[in-house]
Design a protein around this motif. Structure first.
Motif, PDB file in Angstrom:
ATOM      1  N   LYS A 148     -16.561  45.585   6.633  1.00  0.00           N
ATOM      2  CA  LYS A 148     -15.901  46.847   6.266  1.00  0.00           C
ATOM      3  C   LYS A 148     -14.443  46.546   5.934  1.00  0.00           C
ATOM      4  O   LYS A 148     -13.865  45.580   6.469  1.00  0.00           O
ATOM      5  CB  LYS A 148     -15.942  47.841   7.442  1.00  0.00           C
ATOM      6  N   ILE A 149     -13.861  47.367   5.071  1.00  0.00           N
ATOM      7  CA  ILE A 149     -12.449  47.188   4.719  1.00  0.00           C
ATOM      8  C   ILE A 149     -11.707  48.475   5.040  1.00  0.00           C
ATOM      9  O   ILE A 149     -12.150  49.566   4.659  1.00  0.00           O
ATOM     10  CB  ILE A 149     -12.313  46.846   3.216  1.00  0.00           C
ATOM     11  N   ILE A 164      -8.502  50.596  -5.907  1.00  0.00           N
ATOM     12  CA  ILE A 164      -9.039  49.237  -5.747  1.00  0.00           C
ATOM     13  C   ILE A 164      -9.828  48.851  -6.998  1.00  0.00           C
ATOM     14  O   ILE A 164      -9.678  47.757  -7.540  1.00  0.00           O
ATOM     15  CB  ILE A 164      -9.958  49.133  -4.502  1.00  0.00           C
ATOM     16  N   LEU A 180     -17.121  49.160  -2.866  1.00  0.00           N
ATOM     17  CA  LEU A 180     -16.207  50.282  -2.618  1.00  0.00           C
ATOM     18  C   LEU A 180     -16.711  51.197  -1.499  1.00  0.00           C
ATOM     19  O   LEU A 180     -15.919  51.783  -0.769  1.00  0.00           O
ATOM     20  CB  LEU A 180     -16.007  51.099  -3.901  1.00  0.00           C
ATOM     21  N   PHE A 234      -7.598  42.794  -2.447  1.00  0.00           N
ATOM     22  CA  PHE A 234      -8.913  43.425  -2.659  1.00  0.00           C
ATOM     23  C   PHE A 234      -9.738  42.698  -3.737  1.00  0.00           C
ATOM     24  O   PHE A 234     -10.932  42.461  -3.526  1.00  0.00           O
ATOM     25  CB  PHE A 234      -8.759  44.931  -2.945  1.00  0.00           C
ATOM     26  N   TYR A 279      -9.730  54.460   4.055  1.00  0.00           N
ATOM     27  CA  TYR A 279      -8.262  54.500   4.046  1.00  0.00           C
ATOM     28  C   TYR A 279      -7.753  55.511   5.055  1.00  0.00           C
ATOM     29  O   TYR A 279      -8.347  56.582   5.239  1.00  0.00           O
ATOM     30  CB  TYR A 279      -7.778  54.893   2.653  1.00  0.00           C
ATOM     31  N   ARG A 327     -10.397  54.053  -3.156  1.00  0.00           N
ATOM     32  CA  ARG A 327     -11.453  53.283  -3.849  1.00  0.00           C
ATOM     33  C   ARG A 327     -11.157  53.204  -5.346  1.00  0.00           C
ATOM     34  O   ARG A 327     -11.366  52.171  -5.973  1.00  0.00           O
ATOM     35  CB  ARG A 327     -12.813  53.933  -3.596  1.00  0.00           C
ATOM     36  N   CYS A 337     -15.118  50.631   1.773  1.00  0.00           N
ATOM     37  CA  CYS A 337     -13.648  50.687   1.875  1.00  0.00           C
ATOM     38  C   CYS A 337     -13.198  52.062   2.373  1.00  0.00           C
ATOM     39  O   CYS A 337     -13.622  53.093   1.834  1.00  0.00           O
ATOM     40  CB  CYS A 337     -13.017  50.427   0.509  1.00  0.00           C
ATOM     41  N   HIS A 343     -10.146  58.562   0.909  1.00  0.00           N
ATOM     42  CA  HIS A 343     -10.983  57.365   0.722  1.00  0.00           C
ATOM     43  C   HIS A 343     -11.276  57.180  -0.770  1.00  0.00           C
ATOM     44  O   HIS A 343     -11.250  56.079  -1.296  1.00  0.00           O
ATOM     45  CB  HIS A 343     -12.322  57.493   1.459  1.00  0.00           C
TER      46      HIS A 343
END
Ligand code: NDP
Ligand code: BG6
Length: 486
Positions: free
Chosen positions: A41-42, A59, A81, A24, A86, A56, A84, A52
């Motif tokens: 996008k990640i 990260i 962020l 990251f 998850y 973030r 990002c 999420h």
């Protein structure tokens, strides 16, 4: 890069050490330099339940503002962020990857999205994960306008056989074309300079052979122990962890012939040729070591066997040194001495090219009375290239002194030195495979070490103890003595 094409960057194992500390932050640096497409996008995926927001936050802890416009770079960080996402799930579950697919489609703007999957997970779950991803239809193959690429991390197996099996099974999901086998030492700035140094300067190449070079030393040291990777390390040991990949890759760049061009194919063809020219390693030309309790910078450190999660009777080496011989016209008779160890006195990685002594030196009355020229190429830390030469000491008398021509990256170049992962991830995005390992290269690298590793495992060879914070086992120093190998 085509800014109208989107990229989704999917990190499997997103809760892990590699993802959080390396992947990251590298993506953030690339983003700050304006090198990611506008709609990137990640997506993070792992078993750990995280929202999420939690993701973030994790990260953010490791992002640095090296390439950002302001010191705190808060705007860049929050913009990064916000892209990002998850999803928690199981690595072997097709349903989990269907959920991930849905999350991705909801967030990806439009259909024009290429996808990069980074498998930042232990090798034991590589195959189940890839199969589940394929089952969910996440991976695009064949001649689509959009591509999918996969990045996999070492260790690529434990020997030739297990590596072949991994390659074969992964190929059922990802073609060789789609697969980027990462060795982050190839992304280090000085490693990349090795080819330039050799082939863009007239002065070195004519001397770069057995007639002028006496030996080549490739040294890798770490002044830390196994830390939180003890379980992994004890299963693999230093030869599989560092020597078979990082050091062998450096060796190929030092020893290979000039490629026909700088294309990935031509470079990798030459690397394979060198690997295939390396003779079987003689067990008497190997030294294994394991650190015992010691100290560095006044900090005490336990011995390897007392590290958390290491079995008390482990014979896994934390240090190894070996003499390699390359059986071709250029290198016949020149020892390549490679060594790597954890728990040593410093953190360094360098290549030392030792030139031969002058046969008839008019400044000496006996052979070898003056130091030989050494070219030292330091990959880390303090990236630099030094050439030791003999000079006249200024003064009324003729006395000779060894001094050094220095190229220190920090003072010579005003640009920032990129982190290895920054460069390599950018190459994955642009599809440049020159710094990645091809399957035949991997097989050739394993062929060099597989017989030795099997012998070490079969005989349960006990490594020689060395104190933490020292220069390593005493026998390793003796290995450097030319007379010890034939
Ligand atoms: P981790 O041990 O941190 O594992 C990554 C994630 O995988 C974890 O967060 C965990 O996520 C999941 N995981 C861990 N163990 C298991 C298991 N036994 N079964 C299923 N899932 C598991 O590894 P790293 O991040 O350190 O490394 C990832 C890969 O990169 C490995 O192949 C490693 O060898 C390689 N590598 C790592 C380097 C580094 O600097 N860390 C350097 C070079 C290579 P969760 O529990 O949330 O699912
Ligand atoms: C990894 C090894 O590949 O490289 C680790 O698994 C080692 O054992 C690490 O610590 C070193 O990387 P770097 O970039 O910090 O020199």
């Amino acid at each position: 890069m085509n800014k109208s094409t989107n990229i989704s960057f999917v990190v499997i194992g997103a809760s892990g050490d590699l993802a959080i500390k390396k992947i990251f932050p590298a993506l953030f640096s690339i983003y700050c330099q304006g090198l990611l497409p506008a709609g990137f996008k990640i997506f993070g995926f792992a078993r750990t339940p995280l929202s999420h927001k939690d993701f973030r936050r994790r990260i953010a802890e490791h992002l640095t503002c090296r390439y950002a416009s302001t010191e705190s770079c808060s705007t860049e960080i929050s913009e990064f962020l916000s892209r990002c996402y998850y999803l928690p799930g199981s690595y072997e579950s097709r349903e989990s990857f269907l959920d991930l697919y849905e999350l991705m489609r909801n967030q990806e703007q439009g259909l024009n999205t290429n996808r990069i999957f980074y498998l930042a997970i232990p090798p034991s779950v590589f195959l189940d994960t890839s199969r589940a991803m394929a089952g969910a239809g996440l991976v695009v193959c064949g001649s689509n306008p959009q591509w999918s690429r996969v990045v996999i991390e070492k260790p690529f197996g434990k020997d030739r056989q297990s590596s072949d099996m991994l390659t074969r099974e992964l190929a059922r999901v990802f073609s060789e074309e789609q697969t980027f086998r990462i060795d982050h030492y190839l992304g280090k700035e000085v490693t990349q300079n090795l080819m330039v140094l050799r082939f863009a300067n007239l002065v070195f190449e004519p001397l770069w052979n057995r007639n002028f070079i006496e030996s080549v030393h490739i040294t890798w040291k770490e002044d830390i122990g196994v830390r939180n990777r003890a379980g992994y390390f004890d299963e693999y040991g230093i030869i599989r962890d560092v020597i078979q990949n990082h050091l062998l890759q450096i060796l190929t760049l030092v020893a290979m012939e000039k490629p026909r061009s700088i294309s990935a194919t031509h470079i990798r063809d030459e690397k394979v040729k060198v690997l295939k020219s390396i003779s079987a390693i003689d067990m008497k030309n190997i030294v294994l070591g394991q650190y015992t309790a010691g100290e560095i910078n006044n900090n005490k450190h336990v011995g390897y066997l007392d590290e958390k999660s290491i079995p008390g009777n482990s014979t896994t080496p934390s240090f190894a040194a070996a003499v390699l011989k390359i059986n071709n016209d250029r290198w016949h008779g020149v020892p390549f001495i490679i060594s790597a160890g954890k728990g040593l006195d410093s953190r360094t990685n360098e290549v030392r090219i030792r030139f031969r002594s002058i046969p008839d030196n008019i400044f000496c009355d006996k052979p070898e009375c003056l130091p030989t020229n050494d070219l030292n190429i330091r990959i880390q830390p303090d990236e630099s290239i030094f050439l030791n030469i003999i000079n006249k000491q200024p003064g009324m008398q003729l006395s000779l002194v060894e001094t050094s021509l220095n190229l220190r990256y920090q003072s010579a170049f005003s640009t920032k030195i990129p982190e290895a992962y920054e460069r390599l991830l950018l190459d994955v995005i642009t599809g440049d495979k020159g710094l990645f390992i091809r399957s035949d290269e991997l097989a050739a690298a394993w062929d060099i070490f597989t017989p030795v590793l099997h012998e070490i495992d079969r005989l349960k060879i006990k490594p020689e103890p060395y104190p933490f914070g020292s220069i390593g086992p005493a026998s390793a120093a003796r290995l450097v003595d030319r007379k010890l190998y034939s």
